[in-house]
Design a protein around this motif. Structure first.
Motif, PDB file in Angstrom:
ATOM      1  N   ALA A 342      -6.887  -9.580 -15.707  1.00 46.85           N
ATOM      2  CA  ALA A 342      -5.493  -9.874 -16.011  1.00 46.85           C
ATOM      3  C   ALA A 342      -5.412 -11.189 -16.767  1.00 46.85           C
ATOM      4  N   CYS A 343      -4.360 -11.297 -17.581  1.00 43.76           N
ATOM      5  CA  CYS A 343      -4.069 -12.543 -18.301  1.00 43.76           C
ATOM      6  C   CYS A 343      -2.867 -13.192 -17.613  1.00 43.76           C
ATOM      7  N   LEU A 344      -3.045 -14.443 -17.170  1.00 42.85           N
ATOM      8  CA  LEU A 344      -2.034 -15.129 -16.379  1.00 42.85           C
ATOM      9  C   LEU A 344      -1.497 -16.350 -17.108  1.00 42.85           C
ATOM     10  N   LYS A 345      -0.238 -16.683 -16.792  1.00 38.74           N
ATOM     11  CA  LYS A 345       0.384 -17.906 -17.277  1.00 38.74           C
ATOM     12  C   LYS A 345       0.789 -18.725 -16.064  1.00 38.74           C
ATOM     13  N   PRO A 346       0.145 -19.899 -15.830  1.00 36.95           N
ATOM     14  CA  PRO A 346       0.493 -20.709 -14.652  1.00 36.95           C
ATOM     15  C   PRO A 346       1.936 -21.183 -14.718  1.00 36.95           C
ATOM     16  N   GLU A 347       2.510 -21.401 -13.528  1.00 38.41           N
ATOM     17  CA  GLU A 347       3.906 -21.836 -13.442  1.00 38.41           C
ATOM     18  C   GLU A 347       4.043 -23.348 -13.332  1.00 38.41           C
ATOM     19  N   THR A 348       2.970 -24.079 -13.034  1.00 42.97           N
ATOM     20  CA  THR A 348       3.063 -25.528 -12.910  1.00 42.97           C
ATOM     21  C   THR A 348       3.250 -26.156 -14.270  1.00 42.97           C
ATOM     22  N   GLN A 349       3.965 -27.279 -14.308  1.00 45.64           N
ATOM     23  CA  GLN A 349       4.266 -27.941 -15.576  1.00 45.64           C
ATOM     24  C   GLN A 349       3.013 -28.462 -16.252  1.00 45.64           C
ATOM     25  N   SER A 350       2.047 -28.958 -15.470  1.00 43.65           N
ATOM     26  CA  SER A 350       0.839 -29.499 -16.072  1.00 43.65           C
ATOM     27  C   SER A 350      -0.029 -28.427 -16.700  1.00 43.65           C
ATOM     28  N   GLU A 351       0.100 -27.152 -16.235  1.00 44.76           N
ATOM     29  CA  GLU A 351      -0.733 -26.078 -16.744  1.00 44.76           C
ATOM     30  C   GLU A 351       0.076 -25.013 -17.464  1.00 44.76           C
ATOM     31  N   SER A 352       1.367 -25.298 -17.734  1.00 44.92           N
ATOM     32  CA  SER A 352       2.212 -24.289 -18.356  1.00 44.92           C
ATOM     33  C   SER A 352       1.767 -23.934 -19.758  1.00 44.92           C
ATOM     34  N   SER A 353       1.092 -24.874 -20.434  1.00 49.21           N
ATOM     35  CA  SER A 353       0.654 -24.597 -21.802  1.00 49.21           C
ATOM     36  C   SER A 353      -0.673 -23.858 -21.837  1.00 49.21           C
ATOM     37  N   LEU A 354      -1.354 -23.687 -20.669  1.00 51.10           N
ATOM     38  CA  LEU A 354      -2.647 -23.025 -20.628  1.00 51.10           C
ATOM     39  C   LEU A 354      -2.479 -21.565 -20.253  1.00 51.10           C
ATOM     40  N   MET A 355      -3.436 -20.763 -20.648  1.00 52.55           N
ATOM     41  CA  MET A 355      -3.473 -19.352 -20.294  1.00 52.55           C
ATOM     42  C   MET A 355      -4.768 -19.076 -19.546  1.00 52.55           C
ATOM     43  N   LEU A 356      -4.675 -18.317 -18.472  1.00 53.04           N
ATOM     44  CA  LEU A 356      -5.860 -17.920 -17.719  1.00 53.04           C
ATOM     45  C   LEU A 356      -6.213 -16.503 -18.136  1.00 53.04           C
ATOM     46  N   ASN A 357      -7.282 -16.351 -18.907  1.00 53.98           N
ATOM     47  CA  ASN A 357      -7.698 -15.063 -19.438  1.00 53.98           C
ATOM     48  C   ASN A 357      -8.830 -14.491 -18.602  1.00 53.98           C
ATOM     49  N   ASP A 358      -8.913 -13.178 -18.608  1.00 57.46           N
ATOM     50  CA  ASP A 358     -10.001 -12.440 -17.951  1.00 57.46           C
ATOM     51  C   ASP A 358     -10.147 -12.832 -16.482  1.00 57.46           C
ATOM     52  N   VAL A 359      -9.024 -12.932 -15.791  1.00 54.00           N
ATOM     53  CA  VAL A 359      -9.049 -13.216 -14.350  1.00 54.00           C
ATOM     54  C   VAL A 359      -9.247 -11.892 -13.607  1.00 54.00           C
ATOM     55  N   PRO A 360     -10.281 -11.751 -12.803  1.00 58.45           N
ATOM     56  CA  PRO A 360     -10.482 -10.493 -12.066  1.00 58.45           C
ATOM     57  C   PRO A 360      -9.283 -10.160 -11.177  1.00 58.45           C
ATOM     58  N   LEU A 361      -9.030  -8.867 -11.053  1.00 58.20           N
ATOM     59  CA  LEU A 361      -7.887  -8.452 -10.228  1.00 58.20           C
ATOM     60  C   LEU A 361      -8.079  -8.815  -8.767  1.00 58.20           C
ATOM     61  N   GLN A 362      -9.377  -8.982  -8.336  1.00 57.68           N
ATOM     62  CA  GLN A 362      -9.602  -9.386  -6.948  1.00 57.68           C
ATOM     63  C   GLN A 362      -9.172 -10.821  -6.693  1.00 57.68           C
ATOM     64  N   TYR A 363      -8.938 -11.581  -7.759  1.00 62.92           N
ATOM     65  CA  TYR A 363      -8.591 -12.991  -7.606  1.00 62.92           C
ATOM     66  C   TYR A 363      -7.107 -13.220  -7.354  1.00 62.92           C
ATOM     67  N   ILE A 364      -6.258 -12.209  -7.561  1.00 67.85           N
ATOM     68  CA  ILE A 364      -4.811 -12.435  -7.525  1.00 67.85           C
ATOM     69  C   ILE A 364      -4.157 -11.530  -6.494  1.00 67.85           C
ATOM     70  N   CYS A 365      -2.970 -11.929  -6.068  1.00 65.50           N
ATOM     71  CA  CYS A 365      -2.172 -11.153  -5.107  1.00 65.50           C
ATOM     72  C   CYS A 365      -0.702 -11.418  -5.401  1.00 65.50           C
ATOM     73  N   LYS A 366       0.114 -10.410  -5.238  1.00 63.61           N
ATOM     74  CA  LYS A 366       1.549 -10.514  -5.514  1.00 63.61           C
ATOM     75  C   LYS A 366       2.223 -11.445  -4.526  1.00 63.61           C
ATOM     76  N   ARG A 367       3.182 -12.247  -5.040  1.00 69.36           N
ATOM     77  CA  ARG A 367       3.979 -13.137  -4.203  1.00 69.36           C
ATOM     78  C   ARG A 367       5.335 -12.511  -3.902  1.00 69.36           C
ATOM     79  N   ALA A 368       5.847 -12.760  -2.698  1.00 67.16           N
ATOM     80  CA  ALA A 368       7.187 -12.272  -2.326  1.00 67.16           C
ATOM     81  C   ALA A 368       8.234 -13.100  -3.044  1.00 67.16           C
ATOM     82  N   GLN A 369       9.330 -12.430  -3.432  1.00 69.94           N
ATOM     83  CA  GLN A 369      10.407 -13.126  -4.155  1.00 69.94           C
ATOM     84  C   GLN A 369      11.172 -14.035  -3.203  1.00 69.94           C
TER      85      GLN A 369
END
Length: 369
Positions: A342-369
């Protein structure tokens, strides 16, 4: 003088003021609900055709009319007593004066009671009020019969709530006991079984043949080469990261609060919760969590082995649970199901300009709204 001028004359204004207020009770016709201002007007009304028709109807069923007026008078009187004075002790005449302020009230002379004393005695006999006779007159107190019903209903609701809490506690206690039993069983199953060693005296010499470290590494490389399993680059990266940490995938704890997970235990409640999604509410001992099942509201306690992360669609909110970016909240921009990345975009201000590419799906989990 014009019609509009006559409407504003003092005489006309005086008539309208008198018509709005209370008039003499002797000149009021309860049957026709007509208030006359003087004796002559009342006489003309009694001789009118409409009044004569109403008198004929009254003569056919006098008891029905009197009973209806008596019921309306009693209900209106009790409403004034209940809403104006509540359960306070008050003089009966004070309540009656408050009741007759309404111009369209039902008069007592049209009911079965001829005096206020008789009416108050009736209320005491029927249990509507507590009547107390003193030197100053009759005092009454309203009896709220609905208070006992409301109290009983509140008690039933409280009992149901306590019963439901006890049921939930029993379910959680049972699940905890099952988890402890399962953990003990797994530990017992993985425990190595000692073999009995016997020493037999012999003249033969004992010799040991041990491989050096380089030879063992060579054997491990050979086993990896001949392994029939094939993995995607993302899965290989995930295995390498966990191998560097010196633990296996099952040993890594990834449970956190407000993560959306899916139940993969097929034996829990005979498979009732299998494949159902829930939100982690609280984590215990790193590997045990209380999960609230979505659309059901049930709160169950599960082990990490019984849960798996949920991967949302592009645009969903996720949290990184493995790797160097663990603990980062991000948004999914795209998914590559062939490479399982998956390709991710961090939500923190310090990392908002960075993109996390090729992140394995095992590394992420859905957050509750």
């Amino acid at each position: 003088m014009g019609k509009s001028e006559g409407f504003l004359t003092p005489k006309a204004i005086s008539k309208r003021i008198k018509a709005k207020g209370l008039q003499r009770l002797r000149w009021y016709c309860q049957l026709c609900q007509k208030q006359c201002r003087d004796e002559n007007g009342f006489k003309c009304h009694t001789e009118s055709e409409s009044h004569q028709r109403m008198m004929l109807l009254f003569a056919d069923a006098p008891g029905r009319f009197v009973g209806q007026y008596s019921t309306e008078f009693r209900n209106a009187f009790l409403d004034v007593l209940k809403h104006r004075f509540g359960t306070k002790r008050v003089h009966a005449n004070v309540v009656y004066q408050e009741y007759i302020k309404d111009r369209d009230h039902v008069h007592m002379n049209s009911t079965r009671w001829s005096t206020l004393t008789g009416f108050v005695a009736y209320l005491g006999r029927e249990g509507f009020c507590e009547v107390e006779e003193t030197e100053q007159g009759l005092f009454i107190r309203y009896i709220d019969k609905q208070a006992a019903e409301r109290f009983q209903r509140a008690r039933e609701i409280e009992k149901d709530r306590l019963r439901e809490e006890q049921r939930q506690e029993q379910i959680i206690r049972k699940q905890r006991e099952e988890a402890l039993k399962r953990e003990a069983h797994n530990l017992e199953r993985n425990k190595p079984i000692p073999e009995n060693l016997y020493y037999r005296p012999s003249d033969k010499k004992i010799s040991l043949c041990l491989k050096p470290a380089q030879a063992r590494l060579a054997d491990e490389n050979i086993e990896e080469k001949v392994s029939p399993l094939t993995h995607s680059p993302a899965e290989n990266k995930f295995q390498e990261d966990t191998k560097e940490q010196g633990v296996t995938y099952k040993q890594l704890n990834w449970l956190e609060e407000n993560l959306v997970v899916r139940v993969k235990n097929t034996e829990l409640e005979n498979g009732y919760y299998f494949k159902r999604k829930g939100v982690i509410k609280e984590v215990f001992d790193l590997y045990i969590a209380d999960v609230e099942i979505l659309q059901l509201g049930d709160l169950i306690r599960l082990d990490q082995e019984d849960l798996e992360p949920v991967i949302p669609q592009p645009g969903g909110q996720v949290r990184v649970i493995y790797g160097e970016n663990k603990g980062t909240n991000a948004t999914i921009l795209s998914l590559d199901m062939e490479r399982k990345t998956a390709c991710l975009k961090p939500e923190t201000q310090s990392e908002s300009s960075l993109m996390l590419n090729d992140v394995p799906l095992q590394y992420i989990c859905k957050r509750a709204q």
